[in-house]
Every structure is written in C-alpha cells, then in structure tokens.
Design a protein around this motif. Structure first.
Motif, PDB file in Angstrom:
ATOM      1  N   GLY A   1      31.516  17.225   5.102  1.00 57.18           N
ATOM      2  CA  GLY A   1      30.230  17.913   5.092  1.00 57.18           C
ATOM      3  C   GLY A   1      29.295  17.335   4.048  1.00 57.18           C
TER       4      GLY A   1
ATOM      5  N   THR B   1      22.154  21.980   3.438  1.00 54.11           N
ATOM      6  CA  THR B   1      20.801  21.410   3.381  1.00 54.11           C
ATOM      7  C   THR B   1      19.762  22.520   3.292  1.00 54.11           C
ATOM      8  OG1 THR B   1      21.500  19.503   4.685  1.00 54.11           O
ATOM      9  CG2 THR B   1      19.145  19.951   4.596  1.00 54.11           C
ATOM     10  N   GLN B   2      19.967  23.540   4.093  1.00 52.83           N
ATOM     11  CA  GLN B   2      19.062  24.703   4.091  1.00 52.83           C
ATOM     12  C   GLN B   2      19.027  25.361   2.710  1.00 52.83           C
ATOM     13  OE1 GLN B   2      20.368  28.332   6.315  1.00 52.83           O
ATOM     14  NE2 GLN B   2      18.787  27.702   7.778  1.00 52.83           N
TER      15      GLN B   2
ATOM     16  N   GLU C   1      29.195  19.849  10.939  1.00 53.95           N
ATOM     17  CA  GLU C   1      27.742  19.740  11.087  1.00 53.95           C
ATOM     18  C   GLU C   1      27.050  21.034  10.667  1.00 53.95           C
ATOM     19  OE1 GLU C   1      29.829  16.839  13.528  1.00 53.95           O
ATOM     20  OE2 GLU C   1      29.950  19.035  13.430  1.00 53.95           O
ATOM     21  N   ASP C   2      27.642  22.186  11.028  1.00 63.75           N
ATOM     22  CA  ASP C   2      27.056  23.474  10.644  1.00 63.75           C
ATOM     23  C   ASP C   2      27.134  23.680   9.132  1.00 63.75           C
ATOM     24  OD1 ASP C   2      26.402  24.197  13.251  1.00 63.75           O
ATOM     25  OD2 ASP C   2      28.345  25.089  13.616  1.00 63.75           O
TER      26      ASP C   2
ATOM     27  N   ILE D   1      25.157  15.021   3.868  1.00 65.07           N
ATOM     28  CA  ILE D   1      23.945  15.407   3.124  1.00 65.07           C
ATOM     29  C   ILE D   1      23.787  14.570   1.855  1.00 65.07           C
ATOM     30  CG2 ILE D   1      24.080  17.780   4.005  1.00 65.07           C
ATOM     31  CD1 ILE D   1      24.938  18.556   1.064  1.00 65.07           C
TER      32      ILE D   1
ATOM     33  N   THR E   1      29.237  30.131   7.052  1.00 66.44           N
ATOM     34  CA  THR E   1      28.909  29.071   8.000  1.00 66.44           C
ATOM     35  C   THR E   1      30.025  28.954   9.028  1.00 66.44           C
ATOM     36  OG1 THR E   1      28.476  26.698   8.219  1.00 66.44           O
ATOM     37  CG2 THR E   1      29.957  27.356   6.476  1.00 66.44           C
TER      38      THR E   1
ATOM     39  N   ALA F   1      27.211  21.296   6.836  1.00 64.21           N
ATOM     40  CA  ALA F   1      26.229  20.399   6.210  1.00 64.21           C
ATOM     41  C   ALA F   1      24.812  20.936   6.386  1.00 64.21           C
ATOM     42  CB  ALA F   1      26.352  19.004   6.807  1.00 64.21           C
ATOM     43  N   SER F   2      24.525  21.476   7.583  1.00 65.27           N
ATOM     44  CA  SER F   2      23.197  22.022   7.849  1.00 65.27           C
ATOM     45  C   SER F   2      22.900  23.211   6.945  1.00 65.27           C
ATOM     46  CB  SER F   2      23.100  22.438   9.323  1.00 65.27           C
ATOM     47  OG  SER F   2      21.875  23.064   9.597  1.00 65.27           O
ATOM     48  N   ARG F   3      23.917  24.068   6.718  1.00 65.97           N
ATOM     49  CA  ARG F   3      23.713  25.240   5.857  1.00 65.97           C
ATOM     50  C   ARG F   3      23.475  24.810   4.411  1.00 65.97           C
ATOM     51  NH1 ARG F   3      24.605  30.991   6.088  1.00 65.97           N
ATOM     52  NH2 ARG F   3      22.718  31.619   5.002  1.00 65.97           N
TER      53      ARG F   3
ATOM     54  N   GLN G   1      20.665  14.204  -0.223  1.00 71.97           N
ATOM     55  CA  GLN G   1      20.182  15.264  -1.112  1.00 71.97           C
ATOM     56  C   GLN G   1      20.576  14.936  -2.559  1.00 71.97           C
ATOM     57  OE1 GLN G   1      18.428  17.991  -0.238  1.00 71.97           O
ATOM     58  NE2 GLN G   1      18.491  17.664   1.962  1.00 71.97           N
TER      59      GLN G   1
END
Length: 382
Positions: free
Chosen positions: A224, A338-339, A331-332, A228, A326, A334-336, A231
């Motif tokens: 994960g 990033t958010q 992918e979920d 990202i 999450t 990593a997306s969380r 960042q």
C-alpha cells in the motif's frame, strides 16, 4: 496469593505480555499479594516489586524471541512454586503456563480464570502443514478453556473466534487498558519528538508497532505504501520478529528505502510514547490480532489508527469518528491513505476523539479485575 500465568513476560514484549505486566503491577499495588509465573528468558532481570517465578525453557525455532517452557522437569522451580498458597490463578495462555495453572487449580482447589487473547489456529497453521494435527491441537486448546471456571475475552468481537474454534461455554468481556500517559501537552511532546526524528513540518509520519510477522498483514502494508510513495511521508516500524529481514528486503524492492525506517524493539515505554506522539497515523492492517493494545496506546497519544474493515481489531473503531477503516484491498488502503494525507484537520480531530473514547487506564481495569477475582473466590468457597 493471586497467580498470573503466561508463556511470555518482559523483556519479551507483546500485547499479552504487557497485559500480564500491568495486571501484576496494579494488582500488587492494591493487594501486595500477586505473582507472575512464566518461562525463563536469558535477558530477564525481574526487578519489579512483585515476585516472578520462572521455569526452564528453550527458544522456539522461527518464533524469536519466544520460548518453549518445561515446568514439569524443573524441580527447583517446583519446590518454590509448591510452597505458595494460591487463592486464584489466572492463565493468559493455554500452553505450558496454562497447563501449570490448571494443575495448581486442581491440586489446591482454587478457581482458575483463562483469558483468550490470540488466534491460535493461525499460529498452528503457519508452523504445521498437517490439517489433522492442527485440528487435534485446537481441540486441546478448546478443552483447556472448557475446563476453567471463567473464560475472559478482551473485547466482544473476540467471542466469534472462540465460537469458530468450537468453544460453547460462557464468556466475560474484560477490556484491556493503557499505561501511556502524558504529563504535559501531547502537542509539545509531538513537536519535540518530530524534531528529534527529523520529520519536517509538511511531512506525514506513519507508525506500526508490533511483532514483525507476516500474519499481521505487513506485506499488504508495504504494498500500500509503495502506491503512494509520491506523497511526503516517513514510515516507522517498531518491533522485531521472524519476518524482520524479509520486510527490509521487501521495502527496498518496492523502492521505499528512503521512506521506511526499521527501529527494532523498544522496551522503554517513555521512548515508545514519543513515537506514538510524533505519528500522524498508526497503520495496523492486521487480520490476525484480536484486541491489540497498540491501537489503544496510539489513541492515548491522540494518534488515530487505520484498520481493516470487519477485522476483529476494528470493533472499537467507528470510521472517521475515532479511527479510520478501509477495505482489505491494497488499492483501497492506498487510496484511503492518500485521502487522509490531504485531510490533516480531520486526522487531528479523529485522533482527539480516539483519546476520549477508547483509552482506559490499567489502574481502572485492575479495579474491575480484582472485584471479579473476589466474587469468583467467594462463589467457589460457597
């Protein structure tokens, strides 16, 4: 004498070891009549105010630093332990220490409590290829819990695991506590620790504390983070375990060498507190743990956790209220992250609510535990 039995104890550190230590410390403060019984460890000093009785042990292959205990063959230990008169014994593990607690309970006719802390089937399945043998061992574990006077669990969701294993008896929920407190403001400690670690103002700090074992979903965590790595963040791993070397190699292969730092085990609680305070997010994607102390420890320093939705560990978390959840997909995850990197104010607010809602001092827990002990002793006497 109240006897606390577990297969590991500091300097071997994990959640159950720390739980046993805090039970002993606070019950000793209250009663002056408690002891710990556990396997020998070469680094052990046992300089606490309460006695610690240790029996012979050897290292467990592939499970460093854990030890396999042999109380039955340690005659000097038996001479010491047989001189004690117990009122109640509490087993925090069903193996060598638990069997010894059961033996003492039966010979001295005193009540025995057992707390179910861990997902033992997962441990067996990792080490043993035979499903038949795993089933046999699990039946022995369940027979142990069925034979005690009370079975305790550290949070309600753990009951589901026990039922899956075949246990049909009653359970009592007794929460875990927290021993990390801040004398001054958390913000002051956070500022000082981030300066010490070289974390700049616009950089996020992620943290994991625990055993470095694959069961804790750590490959998922690194994968994960690799999604990202654009960042601005630093990830700190605190702990040790059989997978430590492989984790370092995996981090390097994913291009995370400049983002990830492995600091090893930290036994000093004040030092560990600094890492919790400095972190923005505590990342704990484990599906293996039942009721991890580390999530409550992070919350005590106003650091919210990111956990997997539906995991046993996540029962105490309400998403975006006192922590973050999450899906169990890289992918979920990593997306969380990033958010959350783009929502520092939300992260701060959720951390503050975590400190208010899921942190309970061990001293309070010990008061409840002692009341339960006394009630069980009285019921047994009748």
């Amino acid at each position: 004498m109240i006897g606390l039995f577990n297969d590991c104890f500091p300097p071997i550190m994990d959640g159950v070891s720390l739980t046993t230590q805090n039970y002993a410390y606070w019950l000793h403060k209250k009663t002056q009549n408690v002891c710990v019984v556990t396997p020998k460890s070469p680094e052990a000093k046992d300089e606490g105010e309460y006695p610690v009785y240790r029996y012979s042990s050897i290292p467990i292959p592939m499970r460093k630093p854990y030890r396999l205990g042999f109380p039955r063959i340690d005659w000097p230990f038996h001479e010491r332990i047989n001189r004690l008169s117990f009122e109640l014994v509490h087993a925090h593990c069903p193996f060598s220490s638990g069997a010894l607690a059961m033996q003492i309970s039966r010979s001295q006719k005193v009540p025995i409590i057992a707390t179910f802390h861990s997902k033992y089937r997962a441990d067996f399945e990792r080490a043993i290829s035979s499903k038949l043998l795993v089933d046999v061992l699990m039946k022995r574990v369940i027979r142990f819990y069925e034979a005690v006077d009370e079975v305790w669990i550290p949070q309600a969701s753990v009951e589901e695991t026990l039922r899956e294993y075949g246990y049909k008896g009653k359970v009592e929920v007794v929460d875990n506590g927290n021993d990390l407190t801040v004398d001054a403001s958390v913000e002051a400690l956070r500022t000082a620790e981030r300066a010490r670690l070289g974390i700049n103002e616009n950089e996020l700090m992620f943290l994991f504390v625990g055993q470095h074992i694959w069961e804790k979903n750590l490959s998922f965590l690194l994968q994960g983070l690799s999604l990202i790595k654009g960042q601005s963040f630093k990830m700190y791993f605190v702990g040790s375990g059989y997978a430590s070397d492989e984790l370092k190699k995996m981090a390097a292969s994913l291009g995370l060498s400049d983002k990830v730092c492995f600091v090893g085990s930290i036994i000093e609680r004040e030092k560990l507190k600094g890492y919790y305070a400095a972190a923005d997010l505590f990342l704990f994607p484990s599906l293996y743990d039942n009721a991890p102390l580390v999530v409550r420890e992070a919350a005590a320093l106003s650091t919210p956790s990111v956990l997997i939705k539906g995991s046993t560990s996540s029962e105490i978390i309400n998403d975006s209220e006192n922590g973050f959840l999450t899906e169990n997909r890289v992918e979920d995850f990593a997306s969380r992250l990033t958010q959350l990197c783009m929502s520092p104010q939300l992260v701060k607010q959720v951390g503050e609510r975590a400190a208010e809602s899921i942190v309970r001092p061990w001293e309070d827990v010990a008061e409840e535990v002692y009341d339960r002990y006394v009630n069980l002793i009285k019921r047994t006497a009748k």
